[in-house]
Design an enzyme around this catalytic site. Structure first.
Site: not given
Ligand SMILES: CCCCCCC[C@@H](O)CC(=O)SCCNC(=O)CCNC(=O)[C@H](O)C(C)(C)COP(=O)(O)OP(=O)(O)OC[C@H]1O[C@@H](n2cnc3c(N)ncnc32)[C@H](O)[C@@H]1OP(=O)(O)O
Length: 309
Positions: A212, A230, A227, A207
């Site tokens: 990252h 994940g 960062i 990845d």
């Molecule tokens: C095909 C291959 C593809 C591979 C791709 C991968 C590539 C990698 O290199 C990428 C990575 O590794 S990125 C690093 C790992 N991830 C992170 O660090 C993200 C951590 N999470 C966040 O920051 C927030 O939760 C965040 C920002 C995610 C959400 O926070 P908020 O904006 O505050 O959201 P919130 O208002 O709480 O919720 C909005 C609606 O979205 C849903 N939701 C929130 N977090 C979710 C999550 N983590 N997973 C799934 N759904 C999620 C909520 O349920 C909410 O929906 P609803 O309004 O219907 O309840």
């Protein structure tokens, strides 16, 4: 950047991905093991050394169950070109990962991977795209595992044409929903430091997202520095479960679910708390330095060992 005005979610859902072959050797399994911290605390740890070295030869190296997530690596570039869905790839975050393991992962293999879109939700400020990948061993044709991953595309929401936000799930349920954490004391706790170079090591498992590794891209994405992947944090958590609950036997892991709640900075300390509920291990990972929960989910086991009771 939102979806284009003529964006048709149905067209996107029907999108056909090309089949992708993922071939790996024992060396890849060992590099992955190091990437998720195996033996970082103790190079003699007999529950972990087998992920990176085996006295009888490379072919006996054991493969961590979360290695299965790598089979979807090649689809990352595919999702940048989905019909109509425009988004800034620098703002993509991994939201959720679900893995089912049907057969223990061989120490080397070629996997044929078939992907489909299994979910799409319009959250206004973001779109959530879910991809499901079935992985078959090329030689035997056997289904080895399934990955379902949700990516959170900041800025790509707001495409719904009716007042009801668009929501599609192939399985009719939200597999990414938050897991309830038990109130009582954890059954086991595992604390480990990640290295400042952790993401630079983990990326060698395929990845190469610059979020990252590149400080400038990380800044555009809203972070003070690059960062951790994940899936690297998930690898630490599931290894903690294997170590503390499974007595080091990673073949006990049947399925894994993890929701990424907050980013982790490489170098931070991860505390994995685990609760045992029958064959389910509910876990959460906290970053010690910020006292914030960054990941939560469950690991379902196919059996228990007496040491886990
Ligand atoms: C095909 C291959 C593809 C591979 C791709 C991968 C590539 C990698 O290199 C990428 C990575 O590794 S990125 C690093 C790992 N991830 C992170 O660090 C993200 C951590 N999470 C966040 O920051 C927030 O939760 C965040 C920002 C995610 C959400 O926070 P908020 O904006 O505050 O959201 P919130 O208002 O709480 O919720 C909005 C609606 O979205 C849903 N939701 C929130 N977090 C979710 C999550 N983590 N997973 C799934 N759904 C999620 C909520 O349920 C909410 O929906 P609803 O309004 O219907 O309840």
């Amino acid at each position: 950047m939102a979806a284009s005005s003529d964006f048709d979610p149905q067209l996107l859902i029907a999108h056909k991905f090309p089949e992708k072959i993922y071939s790996y050797t024992e060396r890849d399994a060992a590099i992955y093991g190091l990437g998720v911290g195996a033996c970082a605390k103790d190079a003699l740890d007999d529950k972990e050394l087998k992920y990176v070295y085996h006295p009888d030869g490379q072919q006996f190296i054991q493969v961590l169950p979360t290695f299965a997530a790598l089979f979807s690596n090649d689809f990352a570039s595919e999702i940048e070109h989905l019909p109509g869905l425009e988004y800034d790839p620098r703002l993509l975050l991994h939201g959720h990962q679900f893995i089912e393991i049907y057969k223990p992962l061989p120490s080397n293999a070629s996997m044929v991977n078939r992907a489909s879109i299994s979910g799409l939700q319009d959250k206004g400020k973001a779109a959530i795209l879910e991809i499901e990948i079935l992985s078959y061993e090329k030689e035997s044709g056997e289904l080895i595992c399934m990955n379902r991953m949700a990516v959170y595309l900041r800025g790509a929401g707001g495409f719904s044409k009716s007042s009801q936000p668009y929501s599609y799930s192939k399985h009719g349920t939200n597999t990414a929903s938050n897991i309830g954490i038990p109130k009582g004391q954890p059954y086991a706790i595992f604390e480990e430091c990640t290295q400042p170079s952790q993401a630079l090591l983990y990326r060698l498992s395929g990845d190469y997202n610059p979020l990252h590794s590149d400080p400038k891209i990380a800044e555009v994405a809203g972070f003070s520095r690059p960062i951790l992947h994940g899936l690297c944090t998930l690898g630490f958590a599931v290894r903690a479960v294997c170590n503390r609950i499974c007595g080091g036997d990673q073949t006990m892991v049947k399925s894994i679910s993890g929701r990424f709640l907050l980013h982790v900075y490489p170098g931070e300390t991860l505390i994995t708390e685990m609760w045992l509920d029958g064959l389910r291990v509910v876990y959460q990972v906290k970053v010690k330095e910020r006292n914030r929960t960054v990941l939560s989910g469950f690991v379902d086991l196919n059996r228990l060992v007496s040491s886990s009771l």
